[in-house]
Design an enzyme around this catalytic site. Structure first.
Site, PDB file in Angstrom:
ATOM      1  N   ARG A 151      23.156  12.381  91.872  1.00  0.00           N
ATOM      2  CA  ARG A 151      22.979  12.480  93.321  1.00  0.00           C
ATOM      3  C   ARG A 151      21.745  13.297  93.679  1.00  0.00           C
ATOM      4  NH1 ARG A 151      28.430  13.391  96.645  1.00  0.00           N
ATOM      5  NH2 ARG A 151      27.065  12.511  98.213  1.00  0.00           N
ATOM      6  N   ALA A 231      18.373  23.204  87.735  1.00  0.00           N
ATOM      7  CA  ALA A 231      19.727  22.703  87.484  1.00  0.00           C
ATOM      8  C   ALA A 231      20.608  23.728  86.794  1.00  0.00           C
ATOM      9  CB  ALA A 231      19.651  21.415  86.649  1.00  0.00           C
ATOM     10  N   ASP A 256      14.218  28.022  88.494  1.00  0.00           N
ATOM     11  CA  ASP A 256      15.172  28.677  89.395  1.00  0.00           C
ATOM     12  C   ASP A 256      16.364  29.222  88.631  1.00  0.00           C
ATOM     13  OD1 ASP A 256      16.176  29.364  92.071  1.00  0.00           O
ATOM     14  OD2 ASP A 256      17.671  27.797  91.719  1.00  0.00           O
ATOM     15  N   GLU A 261      21.183  35.557  83.491  1.00  0.00           N
ATOM     16  CA  GLU A 261      20.808  35.889  84.868  1.00  0.00           C
ATOM     17  C   GLU A 261      21.447  37.191  85.306  1.00  0.00           C
ATOM     18  OE1 GLU A 261      21.742  32.490  87.287  1.00  0.00           O
ATOM     19  OE2 GLU A 261      20.154  31.268  86.423  1.00  0.00           O
ATOM     20  N   HIS A 283      17.623  31.828  91.312  1.00  0.00           N
ATOM     21  CA  HIS A 283      18.782  30.934  91.436  1.00  0.00           C
ATOM     22  C   HIS A 283      19.107  30.683  92.913  1.00  0.00           C
ATOM     23  CE1 HIS A 283      22.497  29.444  89.065  1.00  0.00           C
ATOM     24  NE2 HIS A 283      22.278  28.675  90.112  1.00  0.00           N
ATOM     25  N   ALA A 286      21.353  26.838  96.006  1.00  0.00           N
ATOM     26  CA  ALA A 286      22.336  26.670  97.086  1.00  0.00           C
ATOM     27  C   ALA A 286      22.122  27.669  98.217  1.00  0.00           C
ATOM     28  CB  ALA A 286      23.745  26.831  96.527  1.00  0.00           C
TER      29      ALA A 286
END
Length: 534
Positions: A151, A231, A256, A261, A283, A286
């Site tokens: 998607r 991703a 990203d 992390e 990151h 979103a």
């Protein structure tokens, strides 16, 4: 009667609270305050969280009333799904809330690399005016290679085509018809790397995809090419990327996500941040107001469904709702059969029949169709797969799906078979059942080969010409490599014909060893199956 208690453990938008409606007693707590969280959970029926609140086994056990944990986002690293499932607590998330934001961030990284925007900004902000030092490149008529045409990959395709870019893609699970619909040319991974000016990766992180872009792949790329990863951390070998950038094998990278992390001091990921041809973000895939609001509203609706006793499409561990207890144990079995099917499929799926045979014909088994699709896509798409987006993933790929139910099951009380047609013209069928009072999940058939062995986390499937000494060959190779064979079934149609071995092993097997064994026994089919459990 008192209203069900819904606990908001982190800051959520007013729209989220509006989506819950007036039927709940909505309470607030700081999820990072551990004692306060545990105390507030004691009488909570549902808890809504983001990424800061840890819903581990201790937190889940703090409430005997807890029915649902709702994560307003995609990732579920802060939720102990296994503990929740054991306790009968549903876990839901918002799997499609961030796909537009992630696609747009990818475009941002591509533009930043092409026009050197971050470096130019830093230079000008530092008082310099060096126009000639930041000459960039146009996207017009360049080639972008998308690894993973799900998607997000499709959204990126549409946006980059507006720049008059040529889009090519590598995705072994997408049919040529679907690619043609998107205006994309399907190529091999090697061809994609050789031809692309920009490479962006959108795959799930699995044992097979971890480090899939490494030293060999960077050497195959143009020296003027850029690579982007928004991703999953670990899809790109960070040490190999650092070496390739230092050596000038590629022109730059946009990142990203990272293996660790935040990137640890002294680590390879941290070293990447010091390179002038790397653009990084913490990151942020979103991290838009719109994605956060969509996520909150989505999980609020799921909480309403869950507490109302209805089917919850975004549940990641149980389907929820009015599912008969006789049907419910079949849900995880069918999800695993779906994963086995995908591991064995050697070309994209074009149609799938979910066949339910036996006593289950007397029940509503529609959820098993959803479970099959969820299993099929779990390890092959970058999105979190749920009961709501699995049918959409099938539709986007042009896969026809049917649920077939009958009472014919001569050997077992119930047998569930996933039977699919593949784009190369071949057929594949995988069958399973539940046996005994403990309802043990068993694999009982692959195509026309009858087997019966419990489904475990790691299996190897081999198809070869039946002849003496084969078991000794692979047994010795695996033994020398320290791979313990915990179980084995061999099935054949006729002596000297094709034979199938299905092994249960205690640990994953290195690809090089698998290839060595495949060559040694001259196998026609050789697949490693790794079952991912929620």
């Amino acid at each position: 009667m008192s209203k069900p208690v819904v606990l908001l453990a982190e800051q959520l938008s007013p729209a989220t609270i509006d989506a819950l409606g007036p039927d709940f007693d909505v309470r607030h707590v700081d999820g990072t305050d551990r004692p306060a969280l545990l105390a507030s959970l004691a009488d909570a029926d549902a808890v809504l969280i983001r990424s800061a609140t840890q819903m581990d086994a201790e937190a889940i056990a703090a409430s005997s009333r807890l029915k649902v944990i709702a994560r307003a986002g995609v990732g579920l690293d802060n939720v102990d799904i296994k503990a929740a499932t054991t306790a009968g607590v549903m876990v839901v998330n918002a799997p499609t809330s961030n796909i537009i934001s992630a696609a747009e961030l990818t475009i941002g990284h591509i533009l930043s690399l092409a026009r050197r925007i971050p470096a130019a900004h830093a230079s000008l902000a530092g008082g310099a005016w060096k126009r000639s030092s930041y000459t960039g490149t146009e996207l017009y008529e360049k080639t972008v290679g998308i690894i993973g045409l799900g998607r997000i990959g499709a959204l990126i395709t549409a946006r980059l085509q507006a720049f008059d870019m040529k889009v090519i893609a590598y995705d072994p699970y997408v049919t040529s018809a679907r690619a043609q619909q998107l205006g994309v040319q399907l190529v091999t991974l090697d061809e994609l790397l050789e031809q692309s000016d920009f490479v962006t990766i959108h795959m799930p992180r699995t044992p097979e995809t971890t480090g899939m872009i490494g030293a060999e792949q960077f050497r195959a790329m143009k020296s003027s090419a850029y690579v982007v990863n928004v991703a999953r951390g670990g899809l790109i070998d960070e040490a190999a990327l650092h070496d390739a950038l230092k050596a000038g094998e590629i022109a730059g990278a946009g990142l990203d996500v990272f293996t660790s992390e935040p990137p640890a001091e002294g680590g390879t990921a941290r070293a990447l941040l010091d390179l002038p041809n790397v653009v990084v973000t913490p990151h942020l895939g979103a991290s838009t107001d719109e994605a956060q609001e969509k996520a909150g509203i989505s999980v609020a609706r799921s909480v309403r469904l869950a507490l109302g006793g209805e089917l919850v499409p975004d549940a990641v561990n149980v389907a929820g709702g009015a599912i008969d207890p006789y049907v419910r144990p079949g849900i995880p079995l069918v999800e695993k059969l779906g994963q086995i099917f995908s591991a064995l499929a050697q070309s994209p799926l074009t149609s799938l029949d979910v066949e339910v045979h036996g006593e289950l014909q007397d029940y509503d088994v529609s959820v098993l169709k959803l479970a099959a699709l969820k299993g099929v896509f779990t390890n092959i798409v970058s999105e979190t797969v749920s009961y709501v987006n699995a049918p959409l993933l099938a539709e986007q790929r042009g896969i026809d799906v049917r649920l077939l139910v009958d009472g014919d099951s001569p050997e077992y009380r119930n047998v569930i078979t996933l039977r699919g047609a593949l784009s190369d013209g071949s057929q594949l069928a995988v069958s399973g059942t539940l046996t005994g009072p403990k309802q043990i999940e068993k694999l009982v058939g692959i195509n026309d080969y009858a087997v019966e062995l419990p489904i475990e986390q790691h299996h190897i499937v081999m198809l070869y010409t039946d002849r003496p000494g084969i078991v000794a060959v692979y047994g010795q190779r695996f033994g020398e490599a320290g791979i313990n064979i915990a179980g084995m079934q061999i099935a054949r149609e006729t002596a000297g014909g094709q034979a199938m071995s299905v092994l249960t092993v205690d640990s994953p097997v290195d690809d090089a060893l698998l290839d060595e064994v495949r060559v040694a026994i001259d196998a026609d089919v050789f697949a490693q199956i790794a079952i991912t459990e929620d």
